[in-house]
Design an enzyme around this catalytic site. Structure first.
Site, PDB file in Angstrom:
ATOM      1  N   ASP A 141       0.833  -1.205   0.000  1.00  0.00           N
ATOM      2  CA  ASP A 141       0.000   0.000   0.000  1.00  0.00           C
ATOM      3  C   ASP A 141       0.863   1.249   0.000  1.00  0.00           C
ATOM      4  OD1 ASP A 141      -2.548   1.422   2.196  1.00  0.00           O
ATOM      5  OD2 ASP A 141      -2.365   1.415   0.012  1.00  0.00           O
ATOM      6  N   LYS A 144       3.005   3.498  -5.601  1.00  0.00           N
ATOM      7  CA  LYS A 144       2.482   2.502  -6.550  1.00  0.00           C
ATOM      8  C   LYS A 144       3.546   2.024  -7.536  1.00  0.00           C
ATOM      9  CE  LYS A 144      -0.760   3.480  -3.971  1.00  0.00           C
ATOM     10  NZ  LYS A 144      -0.768   2.718  -2.693  1.00  0.00           N
ATOM     11  N   ASP A 169      -3.170  -3.033  -2.513  1.00  0.00           N
ATOM     12  CA  ASP A 169      -4.211  -2.002  -2.582  1.00  0.00           C
ATOM     13  C   ASP A 169      -4.014  -1.154  -3.841  1.00  0.00           C
ATOM     14  OD1 ASP A 169      -5.205   0.919  -0.663  1.00  0.00           O
ATOM     15  OD2 ASP A 169      -6.421  -0.506  -1.801  1.00  0.00           O
ATOM     16  N   ASN A 170      -5.083  -0.514  -4.317  1.00  0.00           N
ATOM     17  CA  ASN A 170      -5.016   0.511  -5.373  1.00  0.00           C
ATOM     18  C   ASN A 170      -4.578   0.013  -6.740  1.00  0.00           C
ATOM     19  OD1 ASN A 170      -3.546   2.097  -2.670  1.00  0.00           O
ATOM     20  ND2 ASN A 170      -5.571   2.739  -3.423  1.00  0.00           N
ATOM     21  N   GLU A 199     -11.306   4.231  -1.447  1.00  0.00           N
ATOM     22  CA  GLU A 199     -11.773   4.520  -0.089  1.00  0.00           C
ATOM     23  C   GLU A 199     -12.665   5.771  -0.042  1.00  0.00           C
ATOM     24  OE1 GLU A 199      -8.639   3.743  -0.844  1.00  0.00           O
ATOM     25  OE2 GLU A 199      -7.221   5.298  -0.260  1.00  0.00           O
TER      26      GLU A 199
HETATM   27  O1  LIG Z   1      -0.132   7.044  -2.572  1.00  0.00           O
HETATM   28  C1  LIG Z   1      -0.793   6.271  -1.902  1.00  0.00           C
HETATM   29  N1  LIG Z   1      -0.231   5.539  -0.930  1.00  0.00           N
HETATM   30  C2  LIG Z   1       1.205   5.626  -0.694  1.00  0.00           C
HETATM   31  C3  LIG Z   1       1.596   6.869   0.061  1.00  0.00           C
HETATM   32  O2  LIG Z   1       1.416   6.642   1.411  1.00  0.00           O
HETATM   33  C4  LIG Z   1      -2.284   6.165  -2.106  1.00  0.00           C
HETATM   34  C5  LIG Z   1      -2.912   7.142  -2.883  1.00  0.00           C
HETATM   35  C6  LIG Z   1      -4.300   7.104  -3.103  1.00  0.00           C
HETATM   36  C7  LIG Z   1      -4.972   8.140  -3.929  1.00  0.00           C
HETATM   37  C8  LIG Z   1      -4.550   9.467  -3.891  1.00  0.00           C
HETATM   38  C9  LIG Z   1      -5.179  10.425  -4.655  1.00  0.00           C
HETATM   39  C10 LIG Z   1      -6.246  10.063  -5.469  1.00  0.00           C
HETATM   40  F1  LIG Z   1      -6.885  11.016  -6.205  1.00  0.00           F
HETATM   41  C11 LIG Z   1      -6.687   8.753  -5.527  1.00  0.00           C
HETATM   42  C12 LIG Z   1      -6.051   7.793  -4.754  1.00  0.00           C
HETATM   43  C13 LIG Z   1      -5.075   6.093  -2.514  1.00  0.00           C
HETATM   44  C14 LIG Z   1      -4.443   5.114  -1.740  1.00  0.00           C
HETATM   45  O3  LIG Z   1      -5.164   4.113  -1.157  1.00  0.00           O
HETATM   46  C15 LIG Z   1      -3.058   5.139  -1.542  1.00  0.00           C
HETATM   47  O4  LIG Z   1      -2.501   4.134  -0.797  1.00  0.00           O
HETATM   48 MG   LIG Z   2      -3.901   2.537  -0.541  1.00  0.00          MG
END
Ligand SMILES: O=C(NCCO)c1cc(-c2ccc(F)cc2)cc(O)c1O
Ligand SMILES: [Mg+2]
Length: 214
Positions: A141, A144, A169-170, A199
């Site tokens: 997580d 990316k 995740d993601n 989320e």
């Molecule tokens: O960068 C991420 N994690 C690593 C830094 O700690 C991360 C970003 C997003 C996200 C952000 C901006 C948006 F517009 C959409 C998604 C979501 C997540 O679940 C994530 O883990």
């Molecule tokens: Mg995430």
């Protein structure tokens, strides 16, 4: 001076959650992120999928890449069997400071080792530094673009065994296309996609569960 979003999230936990009750910490963060400020926790919808994988695997050793404020750290740690250990890596020191306090408020600090630094630096040192043989479960997580290189690094360092589970995740939003292509096409993995949503939103996202075949 201005507070940061992680600081405000911690404040919501300290105001609304009961010390030593992980579920109340999770509820307080989800309420804050739905009603006050969005934050990049895995969240309650994908969190339920995470919970079911943790319960199914019942891991003795867990590696989390990307702690952020400790939301998934608390979710995982509160479902671990006795004596199980979770090592969570966080690059951002400001996130780490908040995560330590969220983990302590939930009362799961005895199961958690939060390590600050870059995953690429720490993965090769897991065995010597923390006495880890292999990980039963890895929750990816973090950045990316690090999912794929860190997965290859874990393979090379012998940190995965036949049956180790990677849960990422993601994989749709923000997306990890090179990682997905790798685990879905490599003969060394059996992969499964759990469709969900980003989320606290209606945007599609999901978790990819991949079993390392050795
Ligand atoms: O960068 C991420 N994690 C690593 C830094 O700690 C991360 C970003 C997003 C996200 C952000 C901006 C948006 F517009 C959409 C998604 C979501 C997540 O679940 C994530 O883990
Ligand atoms: Mg995430």
């Amino acid at each position: 001076t201005q507070s940061t979003r992680p600081q405000r999230l911690l404040g919501a936990v300290q105001k609304n959650a009961t010390r030593g009750h992980p579920r109340s910490v999770i509820q307080a963060i989800d309420h804050f992120c739905r009603n006050k400020e969005w934050a990049m926790n895995v969240g309650d919808e994908k969190g339920c999928i995470l919970d079911s994988v943790v319960s199914e695997v019942s891991p003795a050793t867990v590696l989390e890449l990307g702690t952020y404020c400790g939301y998934s750290t608390v979710r995982i740690a509160s479902r671990l069997p006795p004596h199980a250990k979770l090592i969570t890596l966080e690059f951002n020191p400001e996130f780490a400071v908040i995560a330590r306090q969220v983990i302590a408020w939930a009362g799961v600090e005895d199961k958690v080792q939060l390590v600050e630094g870059a995953s690429g630096d720490w993965i090769p040192r897991m065995k010597e530094q923390f006495g880890v043989k292999t990980f039963d479960l890895v929750f990816l997580d973090h950045w990316k673009d690090r999912y794929l290189p860190d997965t290859k690094l874990m393979e090379e360092c012998g940190l995965l065994r036949k049956g180790s589970i990677l849960l990422a995740d993601n994989v749709i939003c923000p997306g990890t296309p090179d990682y997905l292509e790798y685990v879905r096409n490599s003969p060394r993995y059996e992969s499964q996609y759990f469709k969900s949503h980003l989320e606290y939103t209606k945007v599609e996202d999901g978790l990819e569960k991949s079993v390392f075949l050795g």
